[in-house]
Design an enzyme around this catalytic site. Sequence first.
Site, PDB file in Angstrom:
ATOM      1  N   ASN A   9      -3.172  -1.104  20.653  1.00 37.09           N
ATOM      2  CA  ASN A   9      -2.079  -1.885  20.066  1.00 37.09           C
ATOM      3  C   ASN A   9      -0.756  -1.224  20.439  1.00 37.09           C
ATOM      4  O   ASN A   9      -0.429  -0.168  19.915  1.00 37.09           O
ATOM      5  CB  ASN A   9      -2.261  -1.922  18.538  1.00 37.09           C
ATOM      6  CG  ASN A   9      -1.088  -2.566  17.838  1.00 37.09           C
ATOM      7  OD1 ASN A   9      -0.274  -3.268  18.451  1.00 37.09           O
ATOM      8  ND2 ASN A   9      -0.982  -2.331  16.534  1.00 37.09           N
ATOM      9  N   TRP A  10      -0.013  -1.879  21.324  1.00 40.33           N
ATOM     10  CA  TRP A  10       1.239  -1.273  21.805  1.00 40.33           C
ATOM     11  C   TRP A  10       2.404  -1.495  20.835  1.00 40.33           C
ATOM     12  O   TRP A  10       3.510  -1.023  21.080  1.00 40.33           O
ATOM     13  CB  TRP A  10       1.604  -1.841  23.176  1.00 40.33           C
ATOM     14  CG  TRP A  10       0.612  -1.502  24.264  1.00 40.33           C
ATOM     15  CD1 TRP A  10      -0.510  -0.738  24.156  1.00 40.33           C
ATOM     16  CD2 TRP A  10       0.670  -1.928  25.636  1.00 40.33           C
ATOM     17  NE1 TRP A  10      -1.147  -0.658  25.362  1.00 40.33           N
ATOM     18  CE2 TRP A  10      -0.460  -1.376  26.296  1.00 40.33           C
ATOM     19  CE3 TRP A  10       1.554  -2.716  26.378  1.00 40.33           C
ATOM     20  CZ2 TRP A  10      -0.712  -1.591  27.652  1.00 40.33           C
ATOM     21  CZ3 TRP A  10       1.306  -2.940  27.726  1.00 40.33           C
ATOM     22  CH2 TRP A  10       0.181  -2.373  28.352  1.00 40.33           C
ATOM     23  N   LYS A  11       2.177  -2.261  19.804  1.00 35.37           N
ATOM     24  CA  LYS A  11       3.225  -2.557  18.805  1.00 35.37           C
ATOM     25  C   LYS A  11       4.508  -3.022  19.510  1.00 35.37           C
ATOM     26  O   LYS A  11       4.426  -3.701  20.531  1.00 35.37           O
ATOM     27  CB  LYS A  11       3.486  -1.331  17.925  1.00 35.37           C
ATOM     28  CG  LYS A  11       2.208  -0.760  17.329  1.00 35.37           C
ATOM     29  CD  LYS A  11       2.495   0.198  16.221  1.00 35.37           C
ATOM     30  CE  LYS A  11       1.229   0.941  15.848  1.00 35.37           C
ATOM     31  NZ  LYS A  11       1.189   1.313  14.459  1.00 35.37           N
ATOM     32  N   HIS A  94      -2.829  -7.123  10.835  1.00 34.76           N
ATOM     33  CA  HIS A  94      -2.504  -5.696  10.963  1.00 34.76           C
ATOM     34  C   HIS A  94      -1.690  -5.263   9.752  1.00 34.76           C
ATOM     35  O   HIS A  94      -0.909  -6.053   9.208  1.00 34.76           O
ATOM     36  CB  HIS A  94      -1.715  -5.458  12.254  1.00 34.76           C
ATOM     37  CG  HIS A  94      -1.512  -4.008  12.550  1.00 34.76           C
ATOM     38  ND1 HIS A  94      -0.510  -3.276  11.981  1.00 34.76           N
ATOM     39  CD2 HIS A  94      -2.224  -3.155  13.327  1.00 34.76           C
ATOM     40  CE1 HIS A  94      -0.601  -2.016  12.406  1.00 34.76           C
ATOM     41  NE2 HIS A  94      -1.632  -1.921  13.226  1.00 34.76           N
ATOM     42  N   GLU A  96       0.906  -3.655   9.415  1.00 33.97           N
ATOM     43  CA  GLU A  96       2.365  -3.876   9.506  1.00 33.97           C
ATOM     44  C   GLU A  96       2.711  -5.346   9.277  1.00 33.97           C
ATOM     45  O   GLU A  96       3.761  -5.668   8.725  1.00 33.97           O
ATOM     46  CB  GLU A  96       2.872  -3.363  10.867  1.00 33.97           C
ATOM     47  CG  GLU A  96       2.885  -1.833  10.889  1.00 33.97           C
ATOM     48  CD  GLU A  96       2.527  -1.204  12.219  1.00 33.97           C
ATOM     49  OE1 GLU A  96       2.678  -1.856  13.270  1.00 33.97           O
ATOM     50  OE2 GLU A  96       2.085  -0.033  12.210  1.00 33.97           O
ATOM     51  N   GLU A 166      -8.718  -0.287   9.109  1.00 29.82           N
ATOM     52  CA  GLU A 166      -7.590   0.612   9.328  1.00 29.82           C
ATOM     53  C   GLU A 166      -6.996   1.015   7.982  1.00 29.82           C
ATOM     54  O   GLU A 166      -6.179   0.262   7.419  1.00 29.82           O
ATOM     55  CB  GLU A 166      -6.517  -0.081  10.166  1.00 29.82           C
ATOM     56  CG  GLU A 166      -6.970  -0.506  11.533  1.00 29.82           C
ATOM     57  CD  GLU A 166      -5.789  -0.587  12.501  1.00 29.82           C
ATOM     58  OE1 GLU A 166      -5.819   0.127  13.504  1.00 29.82           O
ATOM     59  OE2 GLU A 166      -4.841  -1.336  12.224  1.00 29.82           O
ATOM     60  N   GLY A 172      -0.584   5.888  12.089  1.00 30.91           N
ATOM     61  CA  GLY A 172       0.632   6.551  12.550  1.00 30.91           C
ATOM     62  C   GLY A 172       0.965   7.822  11.799  1.00 30.91           C
ATOM     63  O   GLY A 172       2.086   8.330  11.913  1.00 30.91           O
ATOM     64  N   SER A 212      -4.772   6.785  13.532  1.00 25.40           N
ATOM     65  CA  SER A 212      -4.634   8.128  14.110  1.00 25.40           C
ATOM     66  C   SER A 212      -5.822   8.530  14.984  1.00 25.40           C
ATOM     67  O   SER A 212      -6.223   9.694  14.996  1.00 25.40           O
ATOM     68  CB  SER A 212      -4.370   9.155  13.002  1.00 25.40           C
ATOM     69  OG  SER A 212      -3.132   8.870  12.368  1.00 25.40           O
ATOM     70  N   GLY A 233      -3.234   2.942  18.157  1.00 20.77           N
ATOM     71  CA  GLY A 233      -1.810   2.659  18.250  1.00 20.77           C
ATOM     72  C   GLY A 233      -1.135   3.654  19.175  1.00 20.77           C
ATOM     73  O   GLY A 233      -1.153   3.524  20.399  1.00 20.77           O
ATOM     74  N   GLY A 234      -0.575   4.711  18.602  1.00 19.16           N
ATOM     75  CA  GLY A 234       0.233   5.684  19.352  1.00 19.16           C
ATOM     76  C   GLY A 234      -0.429   6.200  20.628  1.00 19.16           C
ATOM     77  O   GLY A 234       0.218   6.262  21.682  1.00 19.16           O
TER      78      GLY A 234
HETATM   79  C1  PEP Z   1      -2.469   0.809  14.767  1.00 19.73           C
HETATM   80  O1  PEP Z   1      -1.320   0.523  15.045  1.00 19.73           O
HETATM   81  O2  PEP Z   1      -3.295  -0.091  14.584  1.00 19.73           O
HETATM   82  C2  PEP Z   1      -2.854   2.216  14.657  1.00 19.73           C
HETATM   83  C3  PEP Z   1      -4.057   2.509  14.265  1.00 19.73           C
HETATM   84  O3  PEP Z   1      -1.884   3.154  14.961  1.00 19.73           O
HETATM   85  P1  PEP Z   1      -2.123   4.748  15.196  1.00 19.73           P
HETATM   86  O4  PEP Z   1      -3.295   4.877  16.146  1.00 19.73           O
HETATM   87  O5  PEP Z   1      -0.850   5.222  15.807  1.00 19.73           O
HETATM   88  O6  PEP Z   1      -2.416   5.357  13.878  1.00 19.73           O
END
Ligand code: PEP
Length: 250
Positions: A9-11, A94, A96, A166, A172, A212, A233-234
Amino acid sequence: MRRALIAGNWKMYKTISAGVALAREIADGTKPGGPEVVVFPPATALAAVSQAVKGTPVAVGGQNVHFAREGAFTGEVSPLMLKDAGCTHVLLGHSERRHVFGEDDELIARKTRAAVDGGLVPVVCVGETLPEREGRRTLEVVERQVERALRPLSADEVGRLAIAYEPVWAIGTGQVATPEQAQEVHAFIRRHVAGSHGDPVGGAVRILYGGSVKPDNIAGLMALEDVDGVLVGGASLEAGSFLKIVRGRG
Ligand code: PEP
């Protein structure tokens, strides 16, 4: 046997050119026959990234979708438009979207129905906040989110989608769920789906962990019985770390 699914997920990161470059690197490092790999670029980069990975094992998805096919919905993108941009998948619910943009279970259910009708594979995200976990409400919250999202769908349709667990407190933050925490919730979700849509569907639905995920914790997560992949994500914003996760080791 459930095929592993590794999703990035590049957000709201990556311009079109940066997204195309990242997608090409990921595609170059992804061999056929491994886990299924899907990247979720921002809307502006979807068409270009889809074109860049055409003919490779990497698939592309949108990070959100509207429930209507078209209409007076300024700022929104429909399932038809995601397909038109080359998407096969879409992220729904998600944290967010739920917590920053106020999406509720009913809206996410409508979007899930529309995504399936539009020929997209939804990755439905669920997860509890820290106060909910501390209040021992994790399973109740996750059950409600899964139940509402999947309620409009047939057994066949549920068997083809993916659910991403999640925990909001893990996204994050660098604070990954422990193997025990992840396995408990994943097994619970699988039992719930078996109860709502039948044992074969419970056995077939893929349940991803997100929060994470990094190269140094992927092996432990993927070793868990009910973890069928990860939503990253990151660490998906850089080809080197994402490809280590795709390969299942740091
Ligand atoms: C996400 O955005 O779905 C996510 C899990 O982010 P991260 O891996 O950065 O925690």
